[in-house]
Design a protein around this motif. Structure first.
Motif, PDB file in Angstrom:
ATOM      1  N   GLN A  57       0.811  -1.229   0.000  1.00  0.00           N
ATOM      2  CA  GLN A  57       0.000   0.000   0.000  1.00  0.00           C
ATOM      3  C   GLN A  57       0.841   1.275   0.000  1.00  0.00           C
ATOM      4  N   THR A  59       4.700   2.910  -1.926  1.00  0.00           N
ATOM      5  CA  THR A  59       5.835   2.640  -2.804  1.00  0.00           C
ATOM      6  C   THR A  59       7.116   3.192  -2.181  1.00  0.00           C
ATOM      7  N   THR A  61       8.753   5.480  -3.479  1.00  0.00           N
ATOM      8  CA  THR A  61       8.861   6.657  -4.329  1.00  0.00           C
ATOM      9  C   THR A  61       8.527   7.894  -3.505  1.00  0.00           C
ATOM     10  N   ILE A 112      -0.504  11.219  -4.088  1.00  0.00           N
ATOM     11  CA  ILE A 112      -1.315  10.366  -3.215  1.00  0.00           C
ATOM     12  C   ILE A 112      -1.827   9.150  -3.986  1.00  0.00           C
ATOM     13  N   SER A 113      -2.345   9.407  -5.201  1.00  0.00           N
ATOM     14  CA  SER A 113      -2.860   8.301  -6.020  1.00  0.00           C
ATOM     15  C   SER A 113      -1.776   7.279  -6.303  1.00  0.00           C
ATOM     16  N   ASN A 114      -0.555   7.738  -6.411  1.00  0.00           N
ATOM     17  CA  ASN A 114       0.547   6.830  -6.704  1.00  0.00           C
ATOM     18  C   ASN A 114       1.207   6.297  -5.439  1.00  0.00           C
ATOM     19  N   ARG A 115       0.528   6.497  -4.309  1.00  0.00           N
ATOM     20  CA  ARG A 115       0.958   5.924  -3.036  1.00  0.00           C
ATOM     21  C   ARG A 115       2.432   6.186  -2.730  1.00  0.00           C
TER      22      ARG A 115
ATOM     23  N   GLN B  46      -9.137   8.773  -2.913  1.00  0.00           N
ATOM     24  CA  GLN B  46      -8.058   8.949  -3.877  1.00  0.00           C
ATOM     25  C   GLN B  46      -7.934   7.677  -4.689  1.00  0.00           C
ATOM     26  N   PRO B  47      -8.151   7.718  -5.998  1.00  0.00           N
ATOM     27  CA  PRO B  47      -8.014   6.493  -6.784  1.00  0.00           C
ATOM     28  C   PRO B  47      -6.608   5.918  -6.610  1.00  0.00           C
ATOM     29  N   ASN B  48      -6.502   4.621  -6.582  1.00  0.00           N
ATOM     30  CA  ASN B  48      -5.204   3.972  -6.390  1.00  0.00           C
ATOM     31  C   ASN B  48      -4.548   3.692  -7.740  1.00  0.00           C
ATOM     32  N   GLU B  49      -3.622   4.575  -8.110  1.00  0.00           N
ATOM     33  CA  GLU B  49      -2.937   4.441  -9.393  1.00  0.00           C
ATOM     34  C   GLU B  49      -2.092   3.174  -9.446  1.00  0.00           C
ATOM     35  N   VAL B  50      -1.629   2.751  -8.274  1.00  0.00           N
ATOM     36  CA  VAL B  50      -0.783   1.560  -8.231  1.00  0.00           C
ATOM     37  C   VAL B  50      -1.598   0.342  -8.658  1.00  0.00           C
ATOM     38  N   LEU B  93       9.991   9.851 -13.380  1.00  0.00           N
ATOM     39  CA  LEU B  93      10.866   9.342 -12.323  1.00  0.00           C
ATOM     40  C   LEU B  93      12.263   9.771 -12.737  1.00  0.00           C
TER      41      LEU B  93
END
Lengths: 325, 325
Positions: A57, A59, A61, A112-115, B46-50, B93
């Motif tokens: 849940q 990353t 990153t 946030i969406s990209n955790r 928040q949509p989970n992009e992962v 990145l």
């Protein structure tokens, strides 16, 4: 693309054993480890960090939001942040907000969406309420934000004091401070406070001039600076709140045939590449950018592990004497 | 953190309807759409992009590997790449290889593990075989790489020709080219080829001097340049292969009391910030960095959709006249 199952099949081991090797969990014999790595190499297996992140849940990153990548200060800062993150096995997602609030909000949402594990914000003026509900560490560098996790700053007050003291010691009788941005509260405002304090203590005539946001965003101060110099011909010392401004003061002095440092002495702020690339090179206040970046990463990772972190860290600055004073 | 299910519960809609709203799929009434967005806002969903990336097996992230973030050319390039990626709803990145091959390999692996949509490589000298098995688009900017998907370059040959022609038109009788790096094949090598061609055509005395990798990585050329100027006192024109070098030539000229442009005329290359920040400002060959970055992103996204893309794109350069000639 080869999967974990393919590696297991190739080695004759179970998927869970292969997974244990990859995650370095439990006892694994050297022979098994070697077998797995050889199969990975043969099959060109690449672990899927995306899948791994989904189960965790979060990353490895870190989101980094800056106002202007091409500004020498931020270029230097990004470089140091990337380096510090890399040492801690983290990657950076970089966003250029160009100081637009709506972009900062969009980028925060993307983080946030990209955790992401956390966000480092070096930009803008987004209001505090925008950050509500963001439950990742939010570290600011050289900006004010109520409600952030921690703020990293350099000792701006001390920087202003050092600059004024140095100009006065060099014999300047009327000195001016040219600040970066007016109308928005920034830690950098303390540079002026320190400057004024010393001028008053030493009873030296002084003047404070503020540039504005439009000039800051354009990075072009030449016309503004020329007006300052033409309106105040008795100035013999200038403390600029960035090396970028200081470099442009040198250009204006060249144009107006004012000799530096003979007629006007100049002190910059930041100590970025440009300060050592001009002729004469620029005396400046060194921001410990590398240490500030390292501190931001370290606070972010500590906060991500729910450790208690200081909410503000101030790092010392130093005077670097070059040819402009 | 609120989930899709929570949003569905709040709105009284099914999970699949909410998902259709989020993915903009199928017919959705304005009323339903509004209801979903209000619930998302209320629950701070928040949509989970992962998770989304895992199902697509690829992210909307682009890996960018540069040798030196703080180098003004790369800072400018990163800024333009981020901007172009952002317009196409992609994130970057960022990796700083410091021109170490092993770092580039590590970063490439990280890009693959993180299922990037593609990689933009502006760095180094990694051998072709290292890229085997990498099945994402690999776009290079201003570097040679056999086996990459596509290479974006500026017209370096034309740049060298423009620089030499301009110096000769300014009346220079003995001109020197100072190049960035020796010993590694780079598209930038063509700057020298174009320079030499024009000197020979116009029968003007010329000289080519190569700096080395160590100087390039340090970004500090002063001592080297001073030696060149002291060894060749009859030089009256210099074409430097970067604005960074040109700025340092200005410093050395100031030190040796050589007037620019009166005694020596200088042309740089890149047209980055520093070229307009020195006194005198630097005449230079403008690399269309913004367009090159946009082209790299566009080639990468096309290649990711399996479209046929050119394997090399060369963009034109122009001469920008400033005070150093």
């Amino acid at each position: 693309m080869a999967t974990l199952k393919d590696v297991a099949r190739e080695t004759g081991l179970t998927v869970s054993t292969v997974s244990r090797v990859l995650n370095n969990r439990g006892y694994i014999s050297e022979e098994t480890r070697k077998k797995v790595y050889e199969a990975m190499k043969k099959l060109n297996y690449q672990p899927n960090e995306v899948a791994r992140s989904l189960s965790k849940q979060v990353t490895n990153t870190i989101g980094v939001i800056v106002p202007h990548i091409r500004h020498p200060y931020f270029a230097e800062l990004i470089s140091c942040i990337e380096n510090a993150a890399n040492k801690k096995k983290h990657k950076i997602l970089l966003f250029n907000s160009k100081d637009r609030d709506e972009k900062e909000m969009e980028f925060l949402d993307m983080c946030i969406s990209n955790r992401v594990a956390g966000v480092i914000l070096c930009s803008g003026s987004v209001a505090m309420e925008s950050f509500q509900g963001i439950n990742v560490p939010l570290i600011t560098i050289e900006r004010n934000l109520e409600g952030g996790t921690a703020a990293v700053e350099c000792d701006n007050l001390q920087g202003g004091r050092l600059a004024a003291s140095h100009l006065i010691e060099c014999g300047c009788k009327k000195i001016v401070h040219i600040s970066g941005v007016s109308g928005i509260s920034m830690p950098a405002d303390d540079r002026e406070v320190g400057f004024v304090e010393v001028c008053n203590e030493k009873r030296v005539e002084h003047l404070e001039v503020k540039t504005d946001f439009k000039l800051y965003n354009a990075g072009y101060y030449n016309e503004f600076l020329e007006e300052v110099l033409l309106n105040h011909t008795d100035i013999d010392g200038i403390f600029a709140s960035s090396d970028l401004i200081a470099a442009q003061i040198l250009q204006v002095c060249a144009k107006l045939k004012i000799a530096v440092p003979e007629q006007i002495k100049i002190v910059g702020f930041d100590d970025v590449l440009i300060a050592s690339l001009t002729a004469p090179s620029i005396t400046t206040i060194h921001q410990p950018i590398k240490e500030m970046a390292g501190m931001a990463i370290s606070l972010l990772l500590d906060a991500a592990e729910n450790k208690v972190v200081p909410n503000k860290v101030t790092l010392p600055v130093t005077l670097v004497e070059r040819q402009s004073t």
